[in-house]
Design an enzyme around this catalytic site. Sequence first.
Site, mmCIF file in Angstrom:
data_model
loop_
_atom_site.group_PDB
_atom_site.id
_atom_site.type_symbol
_atom_site.label_atom_id
_atom_site.label_comp_id
_atom_site.label_asym_id
_atom_site.label_seq_id
_atom_site.Cartn_x
_atom_site.Cartn_y
_atom_site.Cartn_z
ATOM 1 N N ARG A 17 0.850 -1.198 0.000
ATOM 2 C CA ARG A 17 0.000 0.000 0.000
ATOM 3 C C ARG A 17 0.894 1.259 0.000
ATOM 4 N NH1 ARG A 17 -0.496 4.672 2.498
ATOM 5 N NH2 ARG A 17 -0.348 3.724 4.567
ATOM 6 N N ASP A 18 1.547 1.549 1.106
ATOM 7 C CA ASP A 18 2.370 2.766 1.203
ATOM 8 C C ASP A 18 3.495 2.725 0.171
ATOM 9 O OD1 ASP A 18 3.545 5.124 2.202
ATOM 10 O OD2 ASP A 18 3.198 4.562 4.274
ATOM 11 N N HIS A 208 4.453 4.380 12.920
ATOM 12 C CA HIS A 208 4.637 4.306 11.455
ATOM 13 C C HIS A 208 5.669 5.364 11.073
ATOM 14 C CE1 HIS A 208 2.737 4.049 7.261
ATOM 15 N NE2 HIS A 208 3.401 5.188 7.189
ATOM 16 N N HIS A 210 8.792 6.898 8.532
ATOM 17 C CA HIS A 210 9.493 6.951 7.251
ATOM 18 C C HIS A 210 10.953 7.312 7.529
ATOM 19 C CE1 HIS A 210 6.245 6.526 4.208
ATOM 20 N NE2 HIS A 210 5.508 6.695 5.297
ATOM 21 N N CYS A 241 4.177 9.239 0.664
ATOM 22 C CA CYS A 241 2.887 9.844 0.329
ATOM 23 C C CYS A 241 3.051 10.679 -0.941
ATOM 24 C CB CYS A 241 2.403 10.728 1.471
ATOM 25 S SG CYS A 241 0.914 11.632 1.046
ATOM 26 N N ASN A 250 9.274 4.088 3.803
ATOM 27 C CA ASN A 250 9.077 3.680 5.195
ATOM 28 C C ASN A 250 10.358 3.027 5.712
ATOM 29 O OD1 ASN A 250 6.259 3.282 3.824
ATOM 30 N ND2 ASN A 250 5.845 3.427 6.000
HETATM 31 N N1 COA Z 1 -13.116 5.224 -4.239
HETATM 32 C C1 COA Z 1 -13.250 5.383 -5.574
HETATM 33 N N2 COA Z 1 -13.557 6.542 -6.151
HETATM 34 C C2 COA Z 1 -13.766 7.599 -5.332
HETATM 35 C C3 COA Z 1 -13.658 7.488 -3.946
HETATM 36 C C4 COA Z 1 -13.306 6.245 -3.398
HETATM 37 N N3 COA Z 1 -13.130 6.061 -2.094
HETATM 38 N N4 COA Z 1 -13.909 8.680 -3.412
HETATM 39 C C5 COA Z 1 -14.190 9.517 -4.432
HETATM 40 N N5 COA Z 1 -14.091 8.855 -5.598
HETATM 41 C C6 COA Z 1 -14.273 9.380 -6.957
HETATM 42 C C7 COA Z 1 -15.557 10.119 -7.174
HETATM 43 O O1 COA Z 1 -16.567 9.237 -7.567
HETATM 44 C C8 COA Z 1 -15.178 11.073 -8.269
HETATM 45 O O2 COA Z 1 -15.139 10.374 -9.490
HETATM 46 P P1 COA Z 1 -15.522 11.097 -10.890
HETATM 47 O O3 COA Z 1 -14.507 12.202 -11.056
HETATM 48 O O4 COA Z 1 -15.365 10.004 -11.876
HETATM 49 O O5 COA Z 1 -16.898 11.617 -10.695
HETATM 50 C C9 COA Z 1 -13.737 11.447 -7.923
HETATM 51 O O6 COA Z 1 -13.241 10.346 -7.155
HETATM 52 C C10 COA Z 1 -13.643 12.697 -7.117
HETATM 53 O O7 COA Z 1 -14.539 12.619 -6.027
HETATM 54 P P2 COA Z 1 -14.631 13.711 -4.892
HETATM 55 O O8 COA Z 1 -15.597 13.261 -3.865
HETATM 56 O O9 COA Z 1 -14.831 15.063 -5.529
HETATM 57 O O10 COA Z 1 -13.228 13.576 -4.266
HETATM 58 P P3 COA Z 1 -11.987 14.538 -4.359
HETATM 59 O O11 COA Z 1 -11.567 14.794 -5.745
HETATM 60 O O12 COA Z 1 -12.235 15.699 -3.454
HETATM 61 O O13 COA Z 1 -10.878 13.582 -3.688
HETATM 62 C C11 COA Z 1 -10.434 11.716 -2.235
HETATM 63 C C12 COA Z 1 -11.019 13.094 -2.367
HETATM 64 C C13 COA Z 1 -10.286 11.435 -0.757
HETATM 65 C C14 COA Z 1 -11.332 10.709 -2.879
HETATM 66 C C15 COA Z 1 -9.060 11.676 -2.941
HETATM 67 O O14 COA Z 1 -8.325 12.800 -2.574
HETATM 68 C C16 COA Z 1 -8.274 10.449 -2.612
HETATM 69 O O15 COA Z 1 -8.643 9.318 -2.970
HETATM 70 N N6 COA Z 1 -7.136 10.593 -1.917
HETATM 71 C C17 COA Z 1 -6.313 9.469 -1.566
HETATM 72 C C18 COA Z 1 -5.159 9.950 -0.788
HETATM 73 C C19 COA Z 1 -4.217 8.827 -0.442
HETATM 74 O O16 COA Z 1 -4.486 7.648 -0.548
HETATM 75 N N7 COA Z 1 -3.028 9.244 -0.011
HETATM 76 C C20 COA Z 1 -1.975 8.370 0.357
HETATM 77 C C21 COA Z 1 -2.208 7.646 1.618
HETATM 78 S S1 COA Z 1 -2.121 8.623 3.058
HETATM 79 ZN ZN ZN Z 2 3.417 6.260 5.369
#
Ligand code: COA
Ligand code: ZN
Length: 319
Positions: A17-18, A208, A210, A241, A250
């Site tokens: 994952r990370d 956790h 890094h 990240c 990590n």
């Molecule tokens: N799984 C799948 N798709 C998702 C989702 C999820 N959990 N959450 C939102 N989406 C989709 C929406 O359906 C939308 O799709 P579309 O553009 O096709 O309509 C798109 O993502 C944007 O949705 P929105 O609610 O506007 O989210 P956002 O753009 O504000 O993003 C997150 C918010 C949280 C979904 C996004 O920033 C994210 O996934 N971040 C992950 C961060 C991460 O993993 N970081 C590393 C680990 S710490």
């Molecule tokens: Zn981390």
Amino acid sequence: MASSQKLRIYIQEVSVRDGFQIEPVFVPTEQKIALINALGRTGLAKIEVTSFTSPKAIPALADAEAVMHRIDRVPGVQYAALVPNLRGCERALACGVDEINVVVSASESHNLANLRMTPEQSLVQISGIVKQTAGKAFLNASLSTAFGCPFEGDIPQSRVMEMVGRFVGMGIHGVSLCDTTGMANPRQVYEVCRAVKERWPALTLTAHFHNTRGMGLANALAASQAGIDRFDASLGGLGGCPFAPGASGNVCTEDMVHMFNAMGYDTGVDLGGLIELSKTLPGLVGHDVPGQVVKAGPSTRRYPVPDRQQAAASNSTCG
Ligand code: COA
Ligand code: ZN
């Protein structure tokens, strides 16, 4: 530490994952599954398999469902997934994960960069996730930037205590204190971990770290001295990240297992098996990895003693 009292350390693997989330290449689903299956047989306590995030945000983990459904579940190993919001939680629960790991940053700017929400908005999502998850999975909360934020700098201990208090108040079972970009130092780690441990002794706490500034293992040791017995670590030292400038890997799992094993702790992990798996990583991600024990071998390894003539002929100087 008396040898009769082998203290248990739980090693929780996050490379898939990370680690993979920041790699520019997409590791094919079959290869992810094969690696997770092999990792599951090395004695690790937990594997964070994937994250159920937006595939636009983290394309490297767009195959979360396929991976989660198709891995072998080794009895005794917990299979966790990171989720950023309610939608992610629904997807993870539909795959029967053992643990939901929600994430929120101690600092506002990192949370905005990572999740496009303020920490308060994330906490609203998390309170919904607590209801959604009730009785279906263990619920862990990862507090990112708990020891420092690449945008805001120092994070006061009072902020960590406040956030952990919010998690506990919601009924969350476990908390990970995450040093997202390797800003922690061992003294700070000891003080923060000690304070959290004393205030919430029954909480399942994970550290956790890094290794961004080379303090990862020192921080793990300091956390263990403060009473933490669960550590996230990443095979080969992959990780980071994608939404934090300067992020890097990590603490390396095999280096951490090597250290704790050498000190007489019981990690339950087969170090030789981990080293063999670590050797396969460059083939999966297309570059060398930072882990050190995989290159030097365990400290128990003995090389043939050079004979006198050979040593004299080489005439080398050693530092
Ligand atoms: N799984 C799948 N798709 C998702 C989702 C999820 N959990 N959450 C939102 N989406 C989709 C929406 O359906 C939308 O799709 P579309 O553009 O096709 O309509 C798109 O993502 C944007 O949705 P929105 O609610 O506007 O989210 P956002 O753009 O504000 O993003 C997150 C918010 C949280 C979904 C996004 O920033 C994210 O996934 N971040 C992950 C961060 C991460 O993993 N970081 C590393 C680990 S710490
Ligand atoms: Zn981390």
